[in-house]
Write a protein that holds these residues in place. Structure first.
Motif, PDB file in Angstrom:
ATOM      1  N   GLY A 115       0.803  -1.222   0.000  1.00  0.00           N
ATOM      2  CA  GLY A 115       0.000   0.000   0.000  1.00  0.00           C
ATOM      3  C   GLY A 115       0.833   1.267   0.000  1.00  0.00           C
ATOM      4  O   GLY A 115       0.329   2.335  -0.320  1.00  0.00           O
ATOM      5  N   LYS A 116       2.105   1.150   0.372  1.00  0.00           N
ATOM      6  CA  LYS A 116       2.967   2.324   0.388  1.00  0.00           C
ATOM      7  C   LYS A 116       3.481   2.628  -1.015  1.00  0.00           C
ATOM      8  O   LYS A 116       3.506   1.757  -1.877  1.00  0.00           O
ATOM      9  CB  LYS A 116       4.137   2.121   1.351  1.00  0.00           C
ATOM     10  N   SER A 117       3.885   3.881  -1.227  1.00  0.00           N
ATOM     11  CA  SER A 117       4.402   4.282  -2.537  1.00  0.00           C
ATOM     12  C   SER A 117       5.433   5.388  -2.373  1.00  0.00           C
ATOM     13  O   SER A 117       5.657   5.889  -1.270  1.00  0.00           O
ATOM     14  CB  SER A 117       3.257   4.776  -3.435  1.00  0.00           C
ATOM     15  N   THR A 118       6.039   5.767  -3.476  1.00  0.00           N
ATOM     16  CA  THR A 118       7.005   6.872  -3.490  1.00  0.00           C
ATOM     17  C   THR A 118       6.408   8.099  -4.171  1.00  0.00           C
ATOM     18  O   THR A 118       7.127   8.956  -4.682  1.00  0.00           O
ATOM     19  CB  THR A 118       8.295   6.446  -4.221  1.00  0.00           C
ATOM     20  N   LEU A 119       5.087   8.172  -4.186  1.00  0.00           N
ATOM     21  CA  LEU A 119       4.379   9.253  -4.866  1.00  0.00           C
ATOM     22  C   LEU A 119       4.850  10.635  -4.421  1.00  0.00           C
ATOM     23  O   LEU A 119       4.976  11.557  -5.217  1.00  0.00           O
ATOM     24  CB  LEU A 119       2.866   9.105  -4.607  1.00  0.00           C
ATOM     25  N   GLY A 120       5.136  10.788  -3.129  1.00  0.00           N
ATOM     26  CA  GLY A 120       5.542  12.097  -2.606  1.00  0.00           C
ATOM     27  C   GLY A 120       6.948  12.499  -2.961  1.00  0.00           C
ATOM     28  O   GLY A 120       7.315  13.679  -2.844  1.00  0.00           O
ATOM     29  N   ALA A 121       7.756  11.536  -3.383  1.00  0.00           N
ATOM     30  CA  ALA A 121       9.129  11.795  -3.845  1.00  0.00           C
ATOM     31  C   ALA A 121       9.950  12.610  -2.844  1.00  0.00           C
ATOM     32  O   ALA A 121      10.783  13.434  -3.226  1.00  0.00           O
ATOM     33  CB  ALA A 121       9.098  12.503  -5.205  1.00  0.00           C
ATOM     34  N   GLY A 122       9.709  12.405  -1.553  1.00  0.00           N
ATOM     35  CA  GLY A 122      10.505  13.076  -0.541  1.00  0.00           C
ATOM     36  C   GLY A 122      10.171  14.539  -0.304  1.00  0.00           C
ATOM     37  O   GLY A 122      10.901  15.240   0.403  1.00  0.00           O
ATOM     38  N   GLN A 123       9.062  15.026  -0.883  1.00  0.00           N
ATOM     39  CA  GLN A 123       8.678  16.428  -0.669  1.00  0.00           C
ATOM     40  C   GLN A 123       8.410  16.677   0.808  1.00  0.00           C
ATOM     41  O   GLN A 123       7.727  15.912   1.477  1.00  0.00           O
ATOM     42  CB  GLN A 123       7.416  16.759  -1.481  1.00  0.00           C
ATOM     43  N   LYS A 124       8.941  17.784   1.313  1.00  0.00           N
ATOM     44  CA  LYS A 124       8.760  18.117   2.724  1.00  0.00           C
ATOM     45  C   LYS A 124       7.365  18.695   2.953  1.00  0.00           C
ATOM     46  O   LYS A 124       6.938  19.611   2.245  1.00  0.00           O
ATOM     47  CB  LYS A 124       9.813  19.125   3.181  1.00  0.00           C
ATOM     48  N   VAL A 125       6.669  18.152   3.941  1.00  0.00           N
ATOM     49  CA  VAL A 125       5.327  18.624   4.269  1.00  0.00           C
ATOM     50  C   VAL A 125       5.197  18.697   5.782  1.00  0.00           C
ATOM     51  O   VAL A 125       5.662  17.826   6.513  1.00  0.00           O
ATOM     52  CB  VAL A 125       4.240  17.710   3.663  1.00  0.00           C
ATOM     53  N   VAL A 126       4.597  19.787   6.250  1.00  0.00           N
ATOM     54  CA  VAL A 126       4.341  19.948   7.672  1.00  0.00           C
ATOM     55  C   VAL A 126       2.834  19.866   7.891  1.00  0.00           C
ATOM     56  O   VAL A 126       2.055  20.540   7.209  1.00  0.00           O
ATOM     57  CB  VAL A 126       4.912  21.280   8.217  1.00  0.00           C
ATOM     58  N   VAL A 127       2.436  19.007   8.813  1.00  0.00           N
ATOM     59  CA  VAL A 127       1.028  18.882   9.169  1.00  0.00           C
ATOM     60  C   VAL A 127       0.866  19.477  10.562  1.00  0.00           C
ATOM     61  O   VAL A 127       1.425  18.969  11.533  1.00  0.00           O
ATOM     62  CB  VAL A 127       0.564  17.407   9.155  1.00  0.00           C
ATOM     63  N   GLU A 128       0.126  20.560  10.636  1.00  0.00           N
ATOM     64  CA  GLU A 128      -0.120  21.217  11.924  1.00  0.00           C
ATOM     65  C   GLU A 128      -1.503  20.820  12.411  1.00  0.00           C
ATOM     66  O   GLU A 128      -2.492  20.947  11.677  1.00  0.00           O
ATOM     67  CB  GLU A 128      -0.038  22.739  11.763  1.00  0.00           C
ATOM     68  N   PHE A 129      -1.579  20.303  13.628  1.00  0.00           N
ATOM     69  CA  PHE A 129      -2.883  19.914  14.168  1.00  0.00           C
ATOM     70  C   PHE A 129      -2.884  19.994  15.689  1.00  0.00           C
ATOM     71  O   PHE A 129      -1.832  20.116  16.305  1.00  0.00           O
ATOM     72  CB  PHE A 129      -3.301  18.526  13.685  1.00  0.00           C
ATOM     73  N   VAL A 130      -4.055  19.951  16.248  1.00  0.00           N
ATOM     74  CA  VAL A 130      -4.361  20.162  17.666  1.00  0.00           C
ATOM     75  C   VAL A 130      -4.120  21.629  18.031  1.00  0.00           C
ATOM     76  O   VAL A 130      -5.066  22.372  18.271  1.00  0.00           O
ATOM     77  CB  VAL A 130      -3.599  19.210  18.608  1.00  0.00           C
ATOM     78  N   SER A 131      -2.851  22.059  18.096  1.00  0.00           N
ATOM     79  CA  SER A 131      -2.511  23.483  18.294  1.00  0.00           C
ATOM     80  C   SER A 131      -3.445  24.180  19.284  1.00  0.00           C
ATOM     81  O   SER A 131      -3.987  25.251  18.984  1.00  0.00           O
ATOM     82  CB  SER A 131      -2.527  24.206  16.939  1.00  0.00           C
ATOM     83  N   GLN A 145      -9.149  16.660  15.896  1.00  0.00           N
ATOM     84  CA  GLN A 145      -7.970  17.139  15.175  1.00  0.00           C
ATOM     85  C   GLN A 145      -6.804  16.168  15.324  1.00  0.00           C
ATOM     86  O   GLN A 145      -6.078  15.907  14.364  1.00  0.00           O
ATOM     87  CB  GLN A 145      -7.548  18.506  15.715  1.00  0.00           C
ATOM     88  N   GLY A 146      -6.625  15.660  16.543  1.00  0.00           N
ATOM     89  CA  GLY A 146      -5.524  14.731  16.788  1.00  0.00           C
ATOM     90  C   GLY A 146      -5.641  13.476  15.953  1.00  0.00           C
ATOM     91  O   GLY A 146      -4.659  13.016  15.356  1.00  0.00           O
ATOM     92  N   ALA A 147      -6.849  12.909  15.895  1.00  0.00           N
ATOM     93  CA  ALA A 147      -7.067  11.689  15.118  1.00  0.00           C
ATOM     94  C   ALA A 147      -6.895  11.957  13.627  1.00  0.00           C
ATOM     95  O   ALA A 147      -6.222  11.200  12.911  1.00  0.00           O
ATOM     96  CB  ALA A 147      -8.461  11.131  15.407  1.00  0.00           C
TER      97      ALA A 147
END
Length: 573
Positions: A115-131, A145-147
């Motif tokens: 089910g995993k893939s390399t679609l993201g090609a190592g692009q850096k992404v920040v997910v901000e949640f709960v906060s 938000q946490g879930a």
């Protein structure tokens, strides 16, 4: 079907179309879809109807020519068993039995990587949640938000992105001042029933707990900060503020630990001021000519970027409006190399989207117009014993995440919150974020098909029991002959297993981890239906081994999906 099978079929269509398109400027855009009715085949293509007018051909006749060429290129019995034409020119393909069955070996070979893939090609992404503001325990909205945020981050990670989970602490502003005043009032012996109690104070019992520890001169520390020792002096409002914020940050750390959520980074709103990032952002916008003064306030020309009206940045009293530090904060995200940013927040943040994005465009740093992405969730209503629950004694006015976990664990599991955490996490992502959700604690406690997390986990446990009764080495199952898997329920289960990688990609495209929960419920349903229709441990040795391989592969996919959303896969129920 599996990704490599889909690519093989696309290649066959391209080969079949090549002579038909030779000498023309017509371009083929081939798409494969899964028929709604499985009886129509394993995949469908409407390319004949797309090209018919351009090629000046009858669509059904064109479909016949495509099918003839396609089957000529296809190796007999290898991938495609049959091709049929339906309606005005739909091409329906049926995979061979061996092609359908191959998913079992793929799953057992790839195991946790399936089910995993390399679609993201190592692009850096920040997910901000709960906060959450550090002014009280985490409430059920923070839980949603946490879930959502944690599952979304895991989904991105599984698809090849370099993911950072970030918690933004709003540790500056009016609410923090109210927190300090609340604790000070309690430390002075006041209660919410007293006339002198501040009107804007927080009333929960936790305020008294903080006050008593402050008076005792205790030391507290949050997960990412230096320890803070209380001065114990009731007139030392700055010490009270620092102690209260750190105290509640530690409490939130404990709630998140119980919820199974971990963050890679914590970012303090106060640092945006102490590091002059807010001031620098405002200065940049002023110098760029994106602001103007009116009525003693500084305004940002957000209408230049699609907002319905311009917005005040700095009020006449010299204080900044709340979206200004948000702009400064998101500039830091971009400058830290996060070319993709996702914010998981409550729907009450909808009004800030246009102005934050406008501010980011106005600083002219090359930030894309749609940066950041937002996943906004609606409220959660909690039901218990048939009634809505609105108040937690400790929090004062709302149900906390810890309440929900403890209630969902049940009275007999007070020492082990795993069951409660599993139920809360599964339930809170099981609906699309922008829909309101009713969390029924009675359903979370039910050991029946009515409880979706129990239904999915029981499917996993049921397979574990079958494999235990067999007693063999599951490592040998990847090499068994799968040809005996011909029953209708087996075909349905095989097809569902093959859908998993595509289901994850669709969930990613939609930024909707709820689709993973949907998939797991469907997969569990197919397993339970199969179990009720066919015996696995039959006398026929070849059939038994093939069926064991099938259920073992199903167990693996259940494990993979549950791990993705932070839910355990128990071997016994």
């Amino acid at each position: 079907m599996l990704a490599d099978q889909k690519q093989q079929i696309l290649d066959l269509f391209n080969a079949a179309l090549a002579p038909l398109l030779a000498g023309t400027e017509v371009q083929a855009n081939i798409t494969l879809e899964r028929p709604r009715d499985p009886a129509h085949g394993d995949c469908a293509c409407n390319i004949a109807m797309q090209l018919a007018r351009q090629l000046k051909k009858n669509p059904r006749e064109l479909a016949q020519a495509i099918v003839a060429a396609l089957m000529e290129h296809a190796a007999p019995g290898n991938l495609i068993d049959a091709a049929e034409i339906a309606g005005p020119g739909f091409i329906n393909l049926r995979l061979s039995a061996a092609a359908r069955q191959s998913v079992v070996k793929t799953v057992l070979t790839e195991a946790a990587q399936y089910g995993k893939s390399t679609l993201g090609a190592g692009q850096k992404v920040v997910v901000e949640f709960v906060s959450a503001n550090p002014t009280g325990p985490l409430h059920v909205g923070h839980g949603r938000q946490g879930a959502l945020g944690d599952a979304l981050a895991a989904l991105l990670d599984a698809q090849g992105f370099e993911v950072t989970r970030e918690f933004y602490y709003n540790d500056a502003g009016v609410q923090i001042g109210n927190l300090a005043l609340s604790v000070q009032a309690r430390a002075m012996g006041l209660t919410p029933l007293d006339d002198a109690w501040p009107a804007s104070a927080y009333n929960g019992d936790y305020i008294d707990e903080i006050a008593q520890d402050f008076l005792a001169g205790k030391t507290v520390a949050a997960s990412d900060g230096a320890p803070v020792t209380a001065s114990g002096a009731v007139d030392d409002i700055e010490s009270i503020r620092q102690f209260a914020v750190t105290y509640l940050r530690r409490e939130q750390d404990l709630d998140l630990l119980a919820f199974g959520v971990k963050f890679d980074n914590y970012y303090l709103e106060s640092s945006l001021y102490s590091d002059s990032k807010v001031a620098a952002t405002v200065d940049t916008l002023v110098k760029a000519g994106k602001t103007y003064e009116q009525d003693g306030a500084l305004w940002l020309r957000t209408t230049d970027y699609g907002d319905d009206k311009d917005r005040v940045m700095k009020k006449s009293d010299g204080t900044f409006t709340y979206f200004v530090p948000d702009v400064a904060y998101h500039i830091t995200k971009w400058q830290r190399g996060y070319t993709k940013a996702i914010n998981v927040q409550g729907s009450d943040h909808h009004g800030t989207i246009a102005r934050v994005r406008a501010g980011l465009q106005a600083v002219d740093l090359g930030i894309p117009a749609g940066y950041p992405d937002y996943v906004l969730h609606k409220m959660v209503t909690v039901m218990k014993n048939g009634e809505e629950v609105k108040i937690s004694k400790r929090a004062g006015s709302y149900v906390t995440v810890r309440d929900l976990i403890e209630w969902s664990a049940g009275e007999n599991n007070a020492g082990d919150l795993t069951r409660g955490r599993d139920a809360v996490r599964f339930f809170l992502i099981s609906r699309k974020a922008d829909t309101e959700f009713v969390f029924d604690v009675d359903v979370a406690l039910a050991q029946s098909d009515e409880n979706p997390v129990y239904y999915v986990q029981y499917a996993h446990a049921r397979i574990c029991r079958m494999l235990e009764l067999w007693g063999g080495d599951t490592a040998t199952l990847a090499a068994v002959d799968l040809a005996p898997l011909t029953a209708p329920r087996e075909a349905a289960l095989l097809a569902k297993l093959a859908e998993y990688p595509e289901a994850l990609q669709h969930a990613l495209e939609e930024l909707g981890p709820h689709q993973v929960a949907f998939y797991l419920r469907d997969l569990a349903g197919e397993l339970h239906s199969y179990y009720n229709a066919e015996r696995v441990l039959v006398d026929d040795a070849a059939l038994k081994m093939a069926r064991l391989a099938l259920v073992c592969a199903t167990r693996q996919v259940l494990q993979n999906g549950l791990a993705l959303i932070g839910v355990s896969a128990p071997e016994k129920m």
